[in-house]
Write a protein that holds these residues in place. Structure first.
Motif, PDB file in Angstrom:
ATOM      1  N   LYS A 255      -6.974  13.123  -4.111  1.00 45.43           N
ATOM      2  CA  LYS A 255      -7.525  11.821  -4.470  1.00 45.43           C
ATOM      3  C   LYS A 255      -7.599  11.664  -5.989  1.00 45.43           C
ATOM      4  N   THR A 256      -7.987  12.735  -6.673  1.00 42.97           N
ATOM      5  CA  THR A 256      -8.062  12.667  -8.128  1.00 42.97           C
ATOM      6  C   THR A 256      -6.679  12.480  -8.737  1.00 42.97           C
ATOM      7  N   LEU A 257      -5.669  13.206  -8.235  1.00 43.07           N
ATOM      8  CA  LEU A 257      -4.305  13.053  -8.737  1.00 43.07           C
ATOM      9  C   LEU A 257      -3.784  11.637  -8.498  1.00 43.07           C
ATOM     10  N   LEU A 258      -4.038  11.103  -7.325  1.00 45.81           N
ATOM     11  CA  LEU A 258      -3.605   9.732  -7.021  1.00 45.81           C
ATOM     12  C   LEU A 258      -4.274   8.736  -7.959  1.00 45.81           C
ATOM     13  N   MET A 259      -5.570   8.921  -8.201  1.00 50.12           N
ATOM     14  CA  MET A 259      -6.302   8.026  -9.082  1.00 50.12           C
ATOM     15  C   MET A 259      -5.816   8.135 -10.535  1.00 50.12           C
ATOM     16  N   ASN A 260      -5.225   9.276 -10.860  1.00 51.62           N
ATOM     17  CA  ASN A 260      -4.703   9.473 -12.217  1.00 51.62           C
ATOM     18  C   ASN A 260      -3.279   8.963 -12.370  1.00 51.62           C
ATOM     19  N   LEU A 275       6.504  19.234   1.704  1.00 50.30           N
ATOM     20  CA  LEU A 275       7.021  17.882   1.906  1.00 50.30           C
ATOM     21  C   LEU A 275       5.886  16.864   1.778  1.00 50.30           C
ATOM     22  N   PRO A 276       6.187  15.673   1.232  1.00 50.45           N
ATOM     23  CA  PRO A 276       5.133  14.662   1.069  1.00 50.45           C
ATOM     24  C   PRO A 276       4.454  14.271   2.376  1.00 50.45           C
ATOM     25  N   HIS A 277       5.199  14.232   3.486  1.00 49.52           N
ATOM     26  CA  HIS A 277       4.566  13.780   4.721  1.00 49.52           C
ATOM     27  C   HIS A 277       3.553  14.794   5.251  1.00 49.52           C
ATOM     28  N   HIS A 278       3.674  16.083   4.840  1.00 53.80           N
ATOM     29  CA  HIS A 278       2.651  17.068   5.217  1.00 53.80           C
ATOM     30  C   HIS A 278       1.317  16.715   4.547  1.00 53.80           C
ATOM     31  N   PHE A 279       1.405  16.300   3.280  1.00 59.80           N
ATOM     32  CA  PHE A 279       0.194  15.864   2.569  1.00 59.80           C
ATOM     33  C   PHE A 279      -0.375  14.597   3.203  1.00 59.80           C
ATOM     34  N   THR A 280       0.491  13.629   3.511  1.00 58.53           N
ATOM     35  CA  THR A 280       0.038  12.375   4.104  1.00 58.53           C
ATOM     36  C   THR A 280      -0.660  12.625   5.435  1.00 58.53           C
ATOM     37  N   ARG A 281      -0.092  13.521   6.230  1.00 56.62           N
ATOM     38  CA  ARG A 281      -0.682  13.830   7.531  1.00 56.62           C
ATOM     39  C   ARG A 281      -2.067  14.449   7.373  1.00 56.62           C
ATOM     40  N   PHE A 283      -4.065  14.203   4.737  1.00 62.68           N
ATOM     41  CA  PHE A 283      -4.946  13.207   4.132  1.00 62.68           C
ATOM     42  C   PHE A 283      -5.511  12.282   5.200  1.00 62.68           C
ATOM     43  N   LYS A 284      -4.645  11.803   6.098  1.00 61.87           N
ATOM     44  CA  LYS A 284      -5.102  10.891   7.144  1.00 61.87           C
ATOM     45  C   LYS A 284      -6.017  11.606   8.132  1.00 61.87           C
ATOM     46  N   LYS A 285      -5.673  12.852   8.471  1.00 60.46           N
ATOM     47  CA  LYS A 285      -6.506  13.611   9.405  1.00 60.46           C
ATOM     48  C   LYS A 285      -7.903  13.826   8.825  1.00 60.46           C
ATOM     49  N   THR A 286      -7.984  14.055   7.512  1.00 57.46           N
ATOM     50  CA  THR A 286      -9.258  14.374   6.871  1.00 57.46           C
ATOM     51  C   THR A 286     -10.083  13.137   6.567  1.00 57.46           C
ATOM     52  N   THR A 287      -9.422  12.055   6.140  1.00 57.30           N
ATOM     53  CA  THR A 287     -10.153  10.866   5.680  1.00 57.30           C
ATOM     54  C   THR A 287     -10.103   9.698   6.653  1.00 57.30           C
ATOM     55  N   GLY A 288      -9.130   9.718   7.587  1.00 60.64           N
ATOM     56  CA  GLY A 288      -8.983   8.604   8.514  1.00 60.64           C
ATOM     57  C   GLY A 288      -8.065   7.509   8.022  1.00 60.64           C
ATOM     58  N   ILE A 289      -7.569   7.627   6.780  1.00 59.34           N
ATOM     59  CA  ILE A 289      -6.637   6.645   6.227  1.00 59.34           C
ATOM     60  C   ILE A 289      -5.493   7.366   5.534  1.00 59.34           C
ATOM     61  N   THR A 290      -4.393   6.686   5.305  1.00 62.27           N
ATOM     62  CA  THR A 290      -3.261   7.271   4.594  1.00 62.27           C
ATOM     63  C   THR A 290      -3.491   7.203   3.092  1.00 62.27           C
ATOM     64  N   PRO A 291      -2.772   8.006   2.313  1.00 61.39           N
ATOM     65  CA  PRO A 291      -2.881   7.887   0.848  1.00 61.39           C
ATOM     66  C   PRO A 291      -2.542   6.490   0.355  1.00 61.39           C
ATOM     67  N   SER A 292      -1.542   5.836   0.985  1.00 64.22           N
ATOM     68  CA  SER A 292      -1.176   4.486   0.564  1.00 64.22           C
ATOM     69  C   SER A 292      -2.334   3.519   0.756  1.00 64.22           C
ATOM     70  N   LYS A 293      -3.020   3.640   1.898  1.00 67.74           N
ATOM     71  CA  LYS A 293      -4.159   2.744   2.139  1.00 67.74           C
ATOM     72  C   LYS A 293      -5.300   3.075   1.189  1.00 67.74           C
ATOM     73  N   PHE A 294      -5.488   4.343   0.889  1.00 65.44           N
ATOM     74  CA  PHE A 294      -6.510   4.741  -0.090  1.00 65.44           C
ATOM     75  C   PHE A 294      -6.258   4.064  -1.432  1.00 65.44           C
ATOM     76  N   LEU A 295      -4.975   3.944  -1.801  1.00 68.23           N
ATOM     77  CA  LEU A 295      -4.612   3.301  -3.067  1.00 68.23           C
ATOM     78  C   LEU A 295      -4.576   1.788  -2.956  1.00 68.23           C
ATOM     79  N   GLY A 296      -4.794   1.249  -1.761  1.00 72.07           N
ATOM     80  CA  GLY A 296      -4.816  -0.190  -1.584  1.00 72.07           C
ATOM     81  C   GLY A 296      -3.451  -0.815  -1.510  1.00 72.07           C
ATOM     82  N   LYS A 297      -2.442   0.006  -1.145  1.00 72.93           N
ATOM     83  CA  LYS A 297      -1.083  -0.522  -1.093  1.00 72.93           C
ATOM     84  C   LYS A 297      -0.717  -0.910   0.340  1.00 72.93           C
TER      85      LYS A 297
END
Length: 297
Positions: A255-260, A275-281, A283-297
């Motif tokens: 989250k900090t890297l994305l915000m930066n 792979l990026p999709h491993h991180f996305t998976r 992130f969603k499992k832990t927070t309930g949302i995807t990184p893209s949604k976290f960034l408001g995209k």
């Protein structure tokens, strides 16, 4: 994307609130004198203590939302995100905020001591609840520190005085933290603190670039415990699993890297994912949302 106030230095928050700027490396804010104020969701590049009689409802602290008890302390450290996004409403707050730059601590014994204060961790289970006498002592120290900042120009001597006040306030906080721990929980808390410190070192030293995200087996070995024993202690201390703790830590770094400004692919690589999709998976499992949604995209 959420509106986040970037507090790179302690006076970024003071300026946001129109509070006096007293020193380049430390800010002491008395909310009673400037309320009502706008709330803010903050990304911290500084250490902070928020010592308040009343906090806004539904505060964010890392991935958690919670309501802080009246007459308590919330501690934050560089790299964390917390607060409440500005919704246009002005709120009345009673209490104080102390923010100080890591630069102030550089080369001092307090710099090394900071890792021994577990109440700065995202994973501290509760705020520090003050007794009336503790509120009186800590706020008196803050008032005296502010008077020093108002009356004295910056100098090596003043910085020594500032560090003395901060040390004393942090030791009061540590005493409150220890009082809130039962004797039975203290051994678990010590291991949790070492576990968290190990994860921080892992990423600070860039081990994830060669080894990937840390495993329970790796952490248990470095801490000289079996994976099962480490898992049992983490479960007792947090109610969760050791791998869940690791995943929460990794996602907070993400989250900090994305915000930066890093994109999802860069963030995944910097965290140690193949792979990026491993991180996305994760992130969603832990927070309930995807990184893209976290960034408001």
């Amino acid at each position: 994307m959420k509106t986040i106030l970037h507090i790179a230095g302690p006076n970024d928050y003071a300026r946001y609130l129109d509070a006096p700027v007293l020193h380049p490396l430390v800010s002491v804010i008395h909310y009673d004198e400037i309320s009502p104020i706008r709330s803010s969701l903050n990304r911290y590049g500084v250490y902070g203590l928020f010592i308040q009689r009343n906090f806004p409802k539904n505060l964010t602290y890392g991935m958690k939302m919670f309501d802080a008890a009246d007459g308590s302390i919330i501690a934050v450290e560089p790299g964390q995100i917390g607060g409440k996004e500005d919704d246009g409403e002005r709120i009345f707050i009673s209490g104080w905020a102390l923010l100080f730059s890591p630069e102030l601590l550089h080369g001092t014994d307090l710099e090394a001591r900071m890792k021994d204060y577990p109440f700065f961790s995202y994973f501290a289970t509760e705020t520090l609840k003050m007794e009336p006498s503790e509120w009186s002592r800590i706020t008196q120290l803050l008032s005296q520190l502010r008077h020093e900042l108002q009356e004295c120009p910056d100098s090596p001597a003043l910085r020594t005085v500032i560090l003395g006040y901060i040390r004393l306030i942090l030791e009061y906080c540590h005493r409150i933290y220890l009082r809130q721990l039962s004797a039975e929980d203290r051994a678990s808390s010590d291991l949790l603190k070492r576990f968290h410190h190990l994860l921080r070192e892992y990423y600070l030293e860039g081990r994830q670039l060669d080894l990937g995200i840390p495993s329970v087996q790796y952490c248990a070995g470095r801490l000289a415990y079996s994976p099962r024993y480490l898992g049992d202690v983490i479960h007792k201390a947090t109610g969760g699993t050791a791998i869940g703790y690791i995943h929460s830590f990794v996602v907070e770094q993400g989250k900090t890297l994305l915000m930066n400004g890093h994109n999802i692919g860069e963030t995944a690589h910097l965290l140690g994912f193949d792979l990026p999709h491993h991180f996305t998976r994760l992130f969603k499992k832990t927070t309930g949302i995807t990184p893209s949604k976290f960034l408001g995209k």
